[in-house]
Write a protein that holds these residues in place. Structure first.
Motif, mmCIF file in Angstrom:
data_model
loop_
_atom_site.group_PDB
_atom_site.id
_atom_site.type_symbol
_atom_site.label_atom_id
_atom_site.label_comp_id
_atom_site.label_asym_id
_atom_site.label_seq_id
_atom_site.Cartn_x
_atom_site.Cartn_y
_atom_site.Cartn_z
ATOM 1 N N LYS A 1 -0.728 19.137 6.049
ATOM 2 C CA LYS A 1 -1.960 18.528 6.556
ATOM 3 C C LYS A 1 -2.666 17.745 5.447
ATOM 4 O O LYS A 1 -3.191 16.650 5.678
ATOM 5 C CB LYS A 1 -2.887 19.604 7.118
ATOM 6 N N THR A 2 -2.663 18.305 4.243
ATOM 7 C CA THR A 2 -3.285 17.625 3.107
ATOM 8 C C THR A 2 -2.582 16.304 2.815
ATOM 9 O O THR A 2 -3.216 15.268 2.601
ATOM 10 C CB THR A 2 -3.238 18.520 1.856
ATOM 11 N N HIS A 3 -1.243 16.326 2.818
ATOM 12 C CA HIS A 3 -0.476 15.105 2.559
ATOM 13 C C HIS A 3 -0.725 14.058 3.652
ATOM 14 O O HIS A 3 -0.847 12.867 3.363
ATOM 15 C CB HIS A 3 1.015 15.422 2.482
ATOM 16 N N ALA B 1 -5.724 8.193 4.463
ATOM 17 C CA ALA B 1 -6.795 7.579 3.663
ATOM 18 C C ALA B 1 -6.266 6.386 2.863
ATOM 19 O O ALA B 1 -6.894 5.323 2.826
ATOM 20 C CB ALA B 1 -7.405 8.613 2.722
ATOM 21 N N LYS B 2 -5.101 6.546 2.258
ATOM 22 C CA LYS B 2 -4.544 5.467 1.426
ATOM 23 C C LYS B 2 -4.094 4.272 2.259
ATOM 24 O O LYS B 2 -4.173 3.123 1.804
ATOM 25 C CB LYS B 2 -3.363 6.002 0.619
ATOM 26 N N LEU B 3 -3.631 4.530 3.485
ATOM 27 C CA LEU B 3 -3.117 3.444 4.326
ATOM 28 C C LEU B 3 -4.157 2.916 5.307
ATOM 29 O O LEU B 3 -3.885 1.996 6.068
ATOM 30 C CB LEU B 3 -1.877 3.932 5.088
ATOM 31 N N GLY B 4 -5.341 3.511 5.311
ATOM 32 C CA GLY B 4 -6.396 3.051 6.210
ATOM 33 C C GLY B 4 -6.104 3.338 7.668
ATOM 34 O O GLY B 4 -6.510 2.585 8.555
ATOM 35 N N ALA B 5 -5.419 4.446 7.942
ATOM 36 C CA ALA B 5 -5.078 4.821 9.323
ATOM 37 C C ALA B 5 -6.120 5.786 9.876
ATOM 38 O O ALA B 5 -6.569 6.693 9.169
ATOM 39 C CB ALA B 5 -3.700 5.468 9.367
ATOM 40 N N ARG B 6 -6.482 5.562 11.124
ATOM 41 C CA ARG B 6 -7.457 6.450 11.764
ATOM 42 C C ARG B 6 -6.847 7.799 12.129
ATOM 43 O O ARG B 6 -7.536 8.811 12.146
ATOM 44 C CB ARG B 6 -8.004 5.807 13.049
ATOM 45 N N ARG C 1 0.816 -1.208 0.000
ATOM 46 C CA ARG C 1 0.000 0.000 0.000
ATOM 47 C C ARG C 1 0.854 1.264 0.000
ATOM 48 O O ARG C 1 0.415 2.316 -0.453
ATOM 49 C CB ARG C 1 -0.945 -0.010 1.210
ATOM 50 N N LEU C 2 2.079 1.158 0.508
ATOM 51 C CA LEU C 2 2.970 2.309 0.469
ATOM 52 C C LEU C 2 3.236 2.732 -0.970
ATOM 53 O O LEU C 2 3.543 3.895 -1.234
ATOM 54 C CB LEU C 2 4.301 1.987 1.155
ATOM 55 N N ASP C 3 3.115 1.776 -1.893
ATOM 56 C CA ASP C 3 3.338 2.090 -3.300
ATOM 57 C C ASP C 3 2.321 3.105 -3.813
ATOM 58 O O ASP C 3 2.555 3.777 -4.825
ATOM 59 C CB ASP C 3 3.258 0.815 -4.155
ATOM 60 N N ALA C 4 1.173 3.196 -3.134
ATOM 61 C CA ALA C 4 0.131 4.129 -3.559
ATOM 62 C C ALA C 4 0.455 5.564 -3.159
ATOM 63 O O ALA C 4 -0.154 6.515 -3.655
ATOM 64 C CB ALA C 4 -1.222 3.730 -2.961
ATOM 65 N N LEU C 5 1.430 5.735 -2.254
ATOM 66 C CA LEU C 5 1.790 7.074 -1.798
ATOM 67 C C LEU C 5 2.681 7.770 -2.832
ATOM 68 O O LEU C 5 3.512 7.142 -3.477
ATOM 69 C CB LEU C 5 2.547 7.006 -0.477
#
Length: 228
Positions: free
Chosen positions: A195-197, A203-208, A159-163
């Motif tokens: 903040k945007t990043h 959102a991409k990593l599913g972190a709360r 999923r880090l690849d999506a960053l």
């Protein structure tokens, strides 16, 4: 806005002390007390709770299980959990951060620290001393603890690849315990851009929240603990 606080601890005396402290503040109130995790989950749903002060070790359903249940419930997505611990380095604390807790606080903390923690968590940043959170994980790993779940680690690495490159840079800075303002200065961008990043990475990593971003950064191998 009044911050609605739930106290979850099996020690009645400690809950009473926390209640007096919290209720003395004009911007917060205790809306429930739980002596075990199952009761904490039930009250979180019934009382429109904003922040849960959650003890780890409770009879029956413990704080770790309760944290998982609250964090995985879409209807409680707004609830922030602050783990209360007697121990500075504790396997359960790390697991709780992975399960969705926003951070941790020692039971021996000063009253003002506790009140500040509640306000920061309720404010949406869910940022409870990121440097301390990072330090706890680093010390835990240095002592031979195992944070890794192989399947989950592989999934998160992928999923880090999506960053984007910038999002990865920001994630490294978050894991280093830096605030948005500090990251903005380091990367020579605006705090709003940071903040945007951060929000996009979450959102991409599913972190709360940021605490989970720190854990993911270590689990995925993006950041390695430094042992001084």
């Amino acid at each position: 806005m009044t911050i609605r606080v739930l106290l979850a601890d099996d020690q009645a005396l400690l809950r009473s002390a926390f209640r007096v402290l919290v209720d003395s503040e004009p911007d917060m109130e205790v809306v429930g007390e739980a002596s075990d995790g199952a009761e904490a989950v039930r009250l979180a749903k019934e009382q429109r709770v904003d922040v849960v002060l959650m003890d780890i070790r409770m009879p029956g359903t413990d704080g770790l299980a309760a944290t998982r249940m609250i964090s995985s419930d879409p209807g409680l997505a707004h609830v922030r959990i602050v783990i209360l611990t007697t121990f500075e380095v504790d396997d359960y604390v790390v697991q709780s951060l992975r399960a969705g807790a926003s951070g941790f606080l020692g039971k021996g903390s000063e009253p003002e620290e506790l009140l500040t923690a509640i306000r920061v968590a309720a404010g949406g940043e869910a940022l409870l001393s990121p440097a301390a959170t990072k330090g706890l994980i680093a010390r835990f790993l240095a002592q031979g603890g195992d944070l890794h779940d192989t399947d989950r680690d592989l999934a998160r690495s992928e999923r880090l690849d999506a960053l984007t490159g910038r999002e990865r840079e920001v994630l490294v800075q978050v894991a280093g315990g830096h605030s948005n303002d500090e990251i903005a200065e380091r990367l020579e961008v605006s705090p709003l851009t940071v903040k945007t990043h951060v929000n996009r990475a979450m959102a991409k990593l599913g972190a709360r929240d940021r605490a989970q971003l720190v854990v993911i950064a270590y689990e995925s191998g993006l950041v390695r603990p430094r042992v001084d």
